[in-house]
Design a protein around this motif. Structure first.
Motif, mmCIF file in Angstrom:
data_model
loop_
_atom_site.group_PDB
_atom_site.id
_atom_site.type_symbol
_atom_site.label_atom_id
_atom_site.label_comp_id
_atom_site.label_asym_id
_atom_site.label_seq_id
_atom_site.Cartn_x
_atom_site.Cartn_y
_atom_site.Cartn_z
ATOM 1 N N SER A 95 38.116 42.435 30.916
ATOM 2 C CA SER A 95 39.598 42.515 30.944
ATOM 3 C C SER A 95 39.958 42.919 29.448
ATOM 4 N N PHE A 96 39.262 42.206 28.572
ATOM 5 C CA PHE A 96 39.465 42.524 27.087
ATOM 6 C C PHE A 96 38.708 43.725 26.669
ATOM 7 N N LEU A 97 37.605 44.026 26.825
ATOM 8 C CA LEU A 97 36.825 44.949 26.504
ATOM 9 C C LEU A 97 36.862 46.311 27.107
ATOM 10 N N GLY A 98 37.211 46.254 28.472
ATOM 11 C CA GLY A 98 37.579 47.412 29.309
ATOM 12 C C GLY A 98 38.462 48.412 28.741
ATOM 13 N N PRO A 99 39.852 47.824 28.354
ATOM 14 C CA PRO A 99 40.661 48.621 27.643
ATOM 15 C C PRO A 99 40.232 49.401 26.563
ATOM 16 N N LEU A 100 39.440 48.693 25.654
ATOM 17 C CA LEU A 100 38.790 49.259 24.275
ATOM 18 C C LEU A 100 37.916 50.640 24.575
ATOM 19 N N LEU A 101 37.088 50.071 25.989
ATOM 20 C CA LEU A 101 36.007 51.346 26.115
ATOM 21 C C LEU A 101 36.848 52.347 26.694
ATOM 22 N N GLY A 102 37.944 52.239 27.506
ATOM 23 C CA GLY A 102 38.702 53.256 27.974
ATOM 24 C C GLY A 102 39.262 54.143 26.895
ATOM 25 N N ILE A 103 39.886 53.147 25.916
ATOM 26 C CA ILE A 103 40.507 53.869 24.577
ATOM 27 C C ILE A 103 39.511 54.787 23.880
ATOM 28 N N ALA A 104 38.425 54.206 23.744
ATOM 29 C CA ALA A 104 37.295 54.741 22.844
ATOM 30 C C ALA A 104 37.049 56.148 23.398
ATOM 31 N N LEU A 105 36.853 56.159 24.893
ATOM 32 C CA LEU A 105 36.486 57.421 25.374
ATOM 33 C C LEU A 105 37.664 58.388 25.734
ATOM 34 N N GLY A 106 38.752 58.274 25.348
ATOM 35 C CA GLY A 106 39.753 59.011 25.885
ATOM 36 C C GLY A 106 40.829 59.338 24.448
ATOM 37 N N PHE A 107 40.741 58.662 23.604
ATOM 38 C CA PHE A 107 41.926 58.771 22.540
ATOM 39 C C PHE A 107 42.119 60.154 21.948
ATOM 40 N N ASP A 108 40.876 60.769 21.775
ATOM 41 C CA ASP A 108 41.027 61.967 21.137
ATOM 42 C C ASP A 108 40.577 63.285 22.230
ATOM 43 N N PHE A 200 50.062 63.096 21.338
ATOM 44 C CA PHE A 200 50.196 63.353 19.717
ATOM 45 C C PHE A 200 49.296 64.170 19.106
ATOM 46 N N ARG A 201 49.699 64.932 18.024
ATOM 47 C CA ARG A 201 48.862 65.902 17.500
ATOM 48 C C ARG A 201 47.676 65.201 17.055
ATOM 49 N N HIS A 202 47.790 64.062 16.150
ATOM 50 C CA HIS A 202 46.653 63.422 15.509
ATOM 51 C C HIS A 202 45.787 62.246 16.310
ATOM 52 N N ALA A 203 44.472 62.321 16.201
ATOM 53 C CA ALA A 203 43.752 61.456 16.959
ATOM 54 C C ALA A 203 44.176 60.084 16.475
ATOM 55 N N ALA A 204 44.274 59.943 15.207
ATOM 56 C CA ALA A 204 44.351 58.353 14.642
ATOM 57 C C ALA A 204 45.792 57.888 15.335
ATOM 58 N N THR A 205 46.915 58.664 15.368
ATOM 59 C CA THR A 205 48.047 58.125 16.101
ATOM 60 C C THR A 205 47.769 57.743 17.459
ATOM 61 N N SER A 206 47.183 58.558 18.367
ATOM 62 C CA SER A 206 47.010 58.413 19.451
ATOM 63 C C SER A 206 46.102 56.938 19.941
ATOM 64 N N ALA A 207 45.109 56.951 19.016
ATOM 65 C CA ALA A 207 44.352 55.805 19.097
ATOM 66 C C ALA A 207 45.119 54.499 18.659
ATOM 67 N N ILE A 208 45.866 54.605 17.613
ATOM 68 C CA ILE A 208 46.820 53.432 16.995
ATOM 69 C C ILE A 208 47.636 53.040 18.046
ATOM 70 N N THR A 209 48.322 54.082 18.853
ATOM 71 C CA THR A 209 49.432 53.686 19.975
ATOM 72 C C THR A 209 48.720 53.298 21.050
ATOM 73 N N ALA A 210 47.697 53.860 21.534
ATOM 74 C CA ALA A 210 46.771 53.082 22.651
ATOM 75 C C ALA A 210 46.580 51.586 22.495
ATOM 76 N N ILE A 211 45.971 51.375 21.229
ATOM 77 C CA ILE A 211 45.549 49.987 20.741
ATOM 78 C C ILE A 211 46.940 49.064 20.848
ATOM 79 N N GLY A 212 48.048 49.489 19.984
ATOM 80 C CA GLY A 212 49.317 48.933 20.157
ATOM 81 C C GLY A 212 49.763 48.461 21.672
ATOM 82 N N ILE A 213 49.356 49.422 22.595
ATOM 83 C CA ILE A 213 49.936 48.974 24.009
ATOM 84 C C ILE A 213 48.975 47.783 24.520
ATOM 85 N N TRP A 214 47.658 48.131 24.187
ATOM 86 C CA TRP A 214 46.638 47.201 24.731
ATOM 87 C C TRP A 214 47.058 46.061 24.013
#
Lengths: 332, 325
Positions: A95-108, A200-214
């Protein structure tokens, strides 16, 4: 899972005509498997899996002899849920790592293609735009599904060798449903991060936003809900029992907005057959109940709203990504 | 034109209230090399995207190879190869793998794909470097890889958007030569967009000049210069050593020469425009007047002048700076 296996057969036998969707999935799977971030996530999950298995195996004998626990016969479910409080159980870790896995595979997924200039070139090929989006989603889910399934099968195999206890069919169903549930849960975070990668145009922005939501849902959401409920809740002493239950249900419903809550609720019910309800039960409801494990179908009925909720949330995110992407001007 | 392969009818595209492409009609024939010429932001890329069905026209239609690009974009993209101006490749894959990926997406059978990718790499002169990672390629090599990317699909039409951007001069020459050679060999229709005049002049059969979304003129160099400059097709500029003492008198005398249509006198230079080439008569007149002629420069109208003629009324729009070699 049969579909995914058929896909692998396709890859191996190199059949001549693979649709453009198949070609994209194949390339995406290859990219993910070779990427460092996937290897890092894989190691992380492997370590937690090994750690939780070690803890549960060392406590298994004690748990199996605890005749007060109605679930003590389900050795393989116990493997997944036993802990001596030194480590959380595997499904809590997921339940902790699953979101990270999903974000890592999709944020960019989309914005990296766009920034590299490969998106325009790709879309100038005779392919549909939506098959690109779908291929990104499907390829990542394929990997996650394979990962979880092989982990669980490894666990079953190891359990079989170490304990020699034959597995019951209901245990297998429960464990396989747990795998599907975990894939759906990661799928939600994956579709959320793909949606952000379109927005989002930048991969960093989308990664940070996704991690923020998580982070918001894992850490702050419970705190906020508790604060609000405490503020509006009258003194419990002055309330009737039904009212207390009503407030309790309200609190639970609010907490269940968080996907991780849905996931842990559903995983707990699936892996612990004696769990009968996810909300409070009154004494009248409990009267006459014998503490026995529920049949698989009944547990499934209990978690059905949770599963539906997760699937619906992923669908909403994916639909949003689709909507944003299909209408987007592709020039940079 | 018989059987044009590309037909644009009244193509219009708005971005908000800005008209990016304004009522554009154009026909391009099979096997032609057509140059879209214009400053940045003139609507060249938008036009190309509409031809490929990657952008929706606000009005009008684009028909490519007999297929309506808006209705059936996939059909058009099967026949048309497009190399965008900032084409990128998957840097972590080898160049050959990049090419094979595109080949597979276009439905080339698995059996042929390796041999076809290799022969295409040879064709664009990257045979020796095909196993290098695309990330290690130079800009010029990437453009060649982009060309290979188009050729592996055996398209009927190739569209190259600013293909020479960022390549060194000798690289540009080779690249354009390659395009021309391939176009002639395979009877490919090629559309190039650029703001470089000389490059277009080198290889295009016809050019269209784009300004602010409108096609101002189209045709080969000859017809363009005739339509633009009309009778004033010759211009001579004469420089003298000292500033002219009696400018008005000289102007009168020059205007009396047959064929002279205009005279402009600066401090030490005289610019003349005329129907026919009467440079010797002009120089004789200067000599008779006892002026010390230090330079006679006969202008020929190339694409440069065509271009300048279009933009000289647009000087206030300083936003573009094109290169003139």
């Amino acid at each position: 899972m049969a579909g995914s296996l058929a896909y692998f057969n396709n890859f191996l036998s190199k059949q001549p005509a693979l649709s453009s969707f198949g070609v994209m999935v194949r390339k995406e799977v290859g990219d993910h498997i070779r990427s460092w971030r996937f290897i890092v996530m894989l190691l992380l999950i492997l370590f937690t899996f090994a750690g939780t298995m070690y803890v549960s195996l060392s406590n298994l004998g004690q748990v199996a002899r605890n005749y007060n626990d109605p679930d003590h016969d389900f050795i393989y479910l116990k493997l997944l849920t036993t802990s001596d409080n030194s480590l959380p159980t595997f499904h809590i870790f997921i339940s902790f790592l699953g979101p990270l896995l999903g974000i890592a595979l999709g944020f960019d997924a989309i914005n990296a293609e766009k920034n590299n200039g490969t998106l325009v070139r790709l879309l100038a090929q005779p392919v549909y735009r939506d098959s690109l989006l779908l291929a990104k989603f499907y390829a990542a889910l394929l990997i996650v599904g394979t990962l979880f399934l092989s982990l669980v099968l490894l666990m079953i195999g190891a359990g079989l060798i170490l304990t020699g206890v034959p597995m019951e069919a209901t245990e297998l169903y429960r464990i396989l449903t747990f795998v599907v549930l975990s894939v759906v849960y990661v799928g939600f975070w994956l579709s959320l991060s793909i949606c952000l990668s379109v927005a989002f145009r930048h991969a960093a922005t989308s990664a940070i936003t996704a991690i923020g939501i998580w982070l918001f849902f894992t850490v702050f959401y419970q705190i906020i809900v508790n604060m609000i409920v405490r503020a509006i809740l009258p003194d419990p002493a002055s309330l009737q029992t039904e009212q207390v239950i009503a407030y309790n249900n309200l609190l639970l419903s609010l907490l269940r907005v968080a996907p991780s809550q849905l996931y842990t609720d559903a995983a707990t019910t699936l892996l612990m057959p004696s769990v009968r309800s996810l909300g409070p039960l009154t004494m009248e409801q409990m009267a006459g109940a014998i503490p026995t494990p529920l049949p698989f179908k009944e547990s499934l009925m209990i978690v059905w709203p949770q599963v539906t909720g997760l699937v619906a949330a992923s669908t909403v995110c994916f639909a949003a990504a689709y909507y944003l992407f299909m209408r987007r001007e592709i020039r940079t | 034109m018989e059987n044009p392969i590309i037909e644009l009818h009244g193509l219009t595209k708005y971005y908000g209230t800005v008209k990016a492409v304004d009522n554009l009609s154009l026909k391009i024939g099979k096997g032609e090399i057509f140059g879209l010429l214009g400053p940045n932001g003139a609507g060249k890329t938008t036009t190309i995207l509409m031809m490929l069905g990657l952008a929706e026209p606000s009005d009008g239609q684009a028909v490519v190879c007999g297929i309506n690009a808006t209705r059936n974009p996939i059909g058009v993209r099967r026949k048309v190869g497009y190399l965008p101006d900032s084409a990128g490749f998957y840097d972590n894959m080898s160049a050959l793998d990049n090419l094979m990926y595109i080949g597979r997406l276009n439905g080339i059978p698995e059996k042929e794909i390796v041999s076809r990718a290799r022969s295409t790499m040879e064709m664009v002169g990257l045979g020796g470097e095909m196993h290098k990672k695309a990330g290690a390629y130079s800009r010029g090599m990437k453009q060649r890889l982009g060309l290979a990317d188009l050729l592996i699909r055996k398209p009927a039409v190739m569209i190259l958007d600013e293909p020479t951007l960022g390549i060194d001069p000798s690289g540009i020459r080779d690249f354009l030569h390659l395009i021309r050679q391939l176009s002639r060999q395979e009877e490919l229709t090629v559309i190039l967009s650029s703001h470089h005049l000389h490059q277009m002049q080198q290889i295009c059969d016809r050019v269209g000049i784009f300004v602010e979304g409108r096609l101002l003129a189209e045709g080969n160099m000859e017809t363009l210069s005739r339509s633009l400059f009309g009778k004033d097709s010759f211009a001579v500029e004469i420089t003298v050593r000292e500033s002219l003492p009696a400018a008005e008198e000289l102007e009168q005398q020059l205007l009396q020469l047959s064929g002279v249509t205009g005279v402009g006198i600066n401090a030490t230079t005289v610019a003349l425009s005329c129907h026919t080439d009467i440079t010797p008569d002009i120089v004789r007149l200067f000599v008779q007047n006892g002026l010390d002629v230090t330079g006679v420069h006969k202008k020929e109208y190339g694409l440069d002048e065509i271009y300048h003629r279009f933009f000289e009324h647009n000087v206030k729009k300083e936003s573009f700076q094109w290169q003139v070699h």
